[in-house]
Design an enzyme around this catalytic site. Sequence first.
Site, short mmCIF file in Angstrom:
data_model
loop_
_atom_site.label_atom_id
_atom_site.label_comp_id
_atom_site.label_asym_id
_atom_site.label_seq_id
_atom_site.Cartn_x
_atom_site.Cartn_y
_atom_site.Cartn_z
N ASN A 100 62.51 -5.82 45.66
CA ASN A 100 62.87 -4.46 45.21
C ASN A 100 63.10 -3.59 46.45
O ASN A 100 63.03 -4.06 47.57
CB ASN A 100 61.77 -3.89 44.31
CG ASN A 100 60.44 -3.87 45.02
OD1 ASN A 100 60.25 -3.17 45.99
ND2 ASN A 100 59.50 -4.68 44.53
N ASP A 103 56.73 -8.15 39.33
CA ASP A 103 56.01 -8.59 38.13
C ASP A 103 56.29 -10.06 37.81
O ASP A 103 55.49 -10.71 37.16
CB ASP A 103 56.40 -7.72 36.93
CG ASP A 103 55.78 -6.33 37.03
OD1 ASP A 103 54.59 -6.25 37.39
OD2 ASP A 103 56.50 -5.33 36.81
N LYS A 126 68.58 -25.21 50.05
CA LYS A 126 69.46 -24.14 49.57
C LYS A 126 70.23 -24.60 48.32
O LYS A 126 70.85 -25.68 48.35
CB LYS A 126 70.42 -23.74 50.70
CG LYS A 126 71.31 -22.59 50.32
CD LYS A 126 72.24 -22.24 51.47
CE LYS A 126 73.29 -21.26 50.99
NZ LYS A 126 74.32 -21.04 51.99
N PHE A 148 49.87 3.38 41.74
CA PHE A 148 51.12 4.14 41.74
C PHE A 148 51.92 3.69 40.53
O PHE A 148 51.76 2.55 40.08
CB PHE A 148 51.93 3.87 43.01
CG PHE A 148 51.65 4.83 44.12
CD1 PHE A 148 50.46 4.77 44.83
CD2 PHE A 148 52.58 5.81 44.47
CE1 PHE A 148 50.21 5.66 45.85
CE2 PHE A 148 52.34 6.70 45.50
CZ PHE A 148 51.14 6.63 46.19
N LYS A 205 49.28 2.73 32.01
CA LYS A 205 48.88 1.87 33.14
C LYS A 205 47.48 2.25 33.63
O LYS A 205 46.68 1.40 33.96
CB LYS A 205 49.89 2.01 34.29
CG LYS A 205 51.16 1.23 34.02
CD LYS A 205 52.22 1.42 35.08
CE LYS A 205 53.51 0.76 34.61
NZ LYS A 205 54.65 1.08 35.42
N LYS A 217 44.69 -0.62 33.39
CA LYS A 217 44.25 -1.23 34.66
C LYS A 217 42.90 -0.66 35.10
O LYS A 217 42.44 -0.93 36.21
CB LYS A 217 45.31 -1.02 35.74
CG LYS A 217 46.67 -1.64 35.35
CD LYS A 217 47.67 -1.64 36.48
CE LYS A 217 49.05 -2.08 35.98
NZ LYS A 217 49.85 -2.76 36.98
O1 PMT Z 1 57.80 1.99 49.77
P1 PMT Z 1 58.62 3.24 49.54
O2 PMT Z 1 60.10 3.00 49.82
O3 PMT Z 1 58.09 4.43 50.29
O4 PMT Z 1 58.56 3.60 47.99
C1 PMT Z 1 57.36 4.04 47.44
C2 PMT Z 1 57.15 3.42 46.03
C3 PMT Z 1 58.21 3.95 45.09
C4 PMT Z 1 57.20 1.90 46.08
C5 PMT Z 1 55.70 3.89 45.59
O5 PMT Z 1 55.65 5.28 45.59
C6 PMT Z 1 55.36 3.33 44.22
O6 PMT Z 1 55.65 3.94 43.19
N1 PMT Z 1 54.70 2.13 44.16
C7 PMT Z 1 54.40 1.42 42.93
C8 PMT Z 1 55.64 0.80 42.39
C9 PMT Z 1 55.37 -0.09 41.23
O7 PMT Z 1 55.51 -1.26 41.36
O8 PMT Z 1 54.91 0.49 40.17
P2 PMT Z 1 54.53 -0.36 38.82
O9 PMT Z 1 54.61 0.66 37.79
O10 PMT Z 1 55.33 -1.56 38.68
O11 PMT Z 1 53.03 -0.82 39.04
C10 PMT Z 1 51.90 -0.01 38.76
C11 PMT Z 1 50.79 -0.29 39.74
O12 PMT Z 1 50.32 -1.63 39.59
C12 PMT Z 1 51.19 -0.15 41.20
O13 PMT Z 1 50.12 0.44 41.87
C13 PMT Z 1 51.40 -1.58 41.65
O14 PMT Z 1 51.09 -1.73 43.03
C14 PMT Z 1 50.42 -2.35 40.79
N2 PMT Z 1 50.87 -3.71 40.45
C15 PMT Z 1 52.08 -3.91 39.83
C16 PMT Z 1 52.44 -5.19 39.48
C17 PMT Z 1 51.58 -6.26 39.76
N3 PMT Z 1 51.92 -7.51 39.45
N4 PMT Z 1 50.41 -6.04 40.37
C18 PMT Z 1 50.04 -4.79 40.69
O15 PMT Z 1 48.97 -4.58 41.26
#
Ligand code: PMT
Length: 397
Positions: free
Chosen positions: A208, A277, A287, A321, A335, A339
């Site tokens: 991403n 995810d 390849k 986040f 979330k 979580k």
């Molecule tokens: O890195 P930058 O370019 O500065 O951008 C910042 C950002 C947009 C990446 C950051 O501000 C942000 O929003 N990070 C979380 C992005 C995200 O993946 O969100 P999510 O809604 O998919 O996940 C929710 C939370 O679960 C996040 O804290 C994530 O780290 C965590 N997660 C998600 C998926 C997973 N398999 N395991 C996790 O722990």
Amino acid sequence: MLKGKKVVLGVTGSIAAYKAAEITRALVKERALVKVIMTASATRFITPLTFQTLSNNPVAVDMFEEPVAWEIEHISLAKWADVFLIAPATANVIGKMAAGIADDMLTTTVMATRAPVVVAPAMNVNMYTNPITQHNIDVLKQNGYHFVQPESGELACGDRGQGRLADIKDIVDCVRSLFIKKDLAGKRILVTAGPTREPIDPVRYISNYSSGKMGYALAKAARDRGAEVVLVSGPVSISPPSGVMLERINTAEEMMRSVLKHFDNVDAVIMAAAVADYRPMEYSEVKIKKSDEDMVVHLGKNPDILKELGFRKGKQVLIGFAAETNDVMLNAGKKLREKNLDMIVVNDVTQPGAGFEVDTNIVNVMTRDGDVKSFPLMDKGELSHMILDLAVDLMVR
Ligand code: PMT
């Protein structure tokens, strides 16, 4: 942070002396008040007039000039300073300071000051690595002087190695960090940053747009506030803040292993990483060749790291986040509950200036008691301190 702070900038006789003009500009831009002291050798590289013009203050060079005020000038400058910065600092001046020699305006003033002193060395690699220089640096460090390490690379003399004046941004950061409250001293904070990469074959992966800027800014802010920081980072092209324990990972599974290894020993986890995810269920060791057919990649679910932490959670404060594009607060609230988080930072990544890649962000922060605080467009560094203010409140509860 530096607005109204009084900085005495000592400039010594190094080829990097011209960079002190940039430092003066950067400090003045942050509305610090700057007064410059130059050694006689520094004036051979750059004129006092440059600093006088940039700082809008007279420049001190000669010990025996008429004092400007009623006080003896080196004493008055020593008392005036909120912080004393020497950049660039030569081996000679470092040696004199370590030995207690005060034989010119700069070394006399620095000896007389009670302000914190920041030293940014710049010299030839052999001079820098010389055990005598290193011993002198250790002596000054033991006496509370702060150092901004020189960088490695090609030096003005043509040699390669460590000795090039640190980046101006890092020098100004170090000065700024002295004025930041140390309310996270004694705390261990784990921050995740950047994307994960889920490989398909040796040359392709799913990922991403995360640049790591948000997570790195948080790690830096936590470090500046006195925390011991573990930074678990996906592949990014920005430099990590110095003084943090950096663990580089590629995949979500690697991030999971790294985070779990530290989890029992930290007070808080801030997951700013954009964790994939899903990952390709099969990895091709070679390849994958192009064919005339469409290609189907089967994706399997990655572990949800934060959910696992929420399950194992003891005393740790958990901050997630959420990068959302629709039903922003609804999804983020879900979330937070699923979580078992204490707080979630929500960025609507469709807004200009928010989310991925940019230096700024616009967020809402929701706590588990349903309280929501909104933060307008601001620099990710500034926002990190606002997030940490809220995290500190949660940690002392
Ligand atoms: O890195 P930058 O370019 O500065 O951008 C910042 C950002 C947009 C990446 C950051 O501000 C942000 O929003 N990070 C979380 C992005 C995200 O993946 O969100 P999510 O809604 O998919 O996940 C929710 C939370 O679960 C996040 O804290 C994530 O780290 C965590 N997660 C998600 C998926 C997973 N398999 N395991 C996790 O722990």
